[in-house]
Design an enzyme around this catalytic site. Structure first.
Site: not given
Length: 222
Positions: A19, A200-202
């Protein structure tokens, strides 16, 4: 066959399941204390339609370091910590009695948020336990008397029989007393982390950390 298909299909799809998150959490967004911030996020989870926003995953470990986790409900929140109630003879209570330490995580998936709390534990004062006990539905009170929590039972019938016996015992009792084996645990946090999903999973991870000089806020890499 279910929508997911067979086991092989699921295995193939798992790596592609993701997601995209789009939230943000900056230091300037935080309240002055962890308890205020947690209460704010709890309120927002409730307003956002999260089912049982006070549900949290409790992690404990036994004397040998064997971990266990399960979902419990937060029933108290103030400057002293986070409270949940359970059977004092349960597996979780045995773990807590030995290690005196625990962690919980509030998983608010629809909001792309989670809160992680860890710290030492203590039993809740009997008077405070009794105050909460009085708010429980009668059926829940009877269940607490009937269930030998975490112990092996032979069948569902054994539990039903135990409940029937408790119902007879308290049939004419208006106010059912607190079982001697039941009560609250309070987690007194030394770390409270607020996690917000981001692109971006940051992800944003901001922690309130208890130090000798008071609470400090730290940013942690995702």
């Amino acid at each position: 066959m279910s929508e997911l298909g067979n086991t092989a299909d699921v295995a193939v799809r798992l790596p592609a399941m993701r997601v995209a998150y789009d939230g943000t959490l900056d230091e300037s967004d935080l309240a002055s204390s962890w308890v205020e911030q947690l209460q704010t996020w709890l309120d927002e989870a409730l307003a956002g339609g999260v089912a049982e926003p006070n549900a949290m995953v409790l992690a404990t470990a036994d004397a040998n370091g064997l971990p266990s986790s399960r979902t419990v409900l937060c029933k108290g929140l103030d400057d002293r910590g986070i409270v949940f109630y359970t059977n004092y003879t349960s597996a979780k209570s045995h773990d807590l009695s030995v290690t005196r330490y625990a962690s919980v995580t509030f998983p608010w998936y629809p909001l792309q948020r989670q809160v992680h709390v860890r710290g030492e534990v203590e039993k809740v004062d009997p008077a405070e336990t009794a105050e909460y006990w009085a708010t429980r539905p009668r059926g829940s009170q009877l269940g607490a008397w009937a269930s030998p929590q975490s112990q092996v039972v032979t069948s569902r019938r054994e539990l039903d029989t135990a409940l029937s016996a408790v119902e007879r015992r308290f049939r004419d009792v208006e106010r059912i007393p607190v079982p001697p084996h039941w009560g609250g645990w309070r987690i007194r946090p030394d770390v409270v982390e607020f996690w917000q999903g981001r692109q971006d999973r940051l992800h944003d991870r901001l922690r309130y950390v208890c130090t000798e000089d008071g609470w400090r806020i730290q940013r942690v890499a995702p």
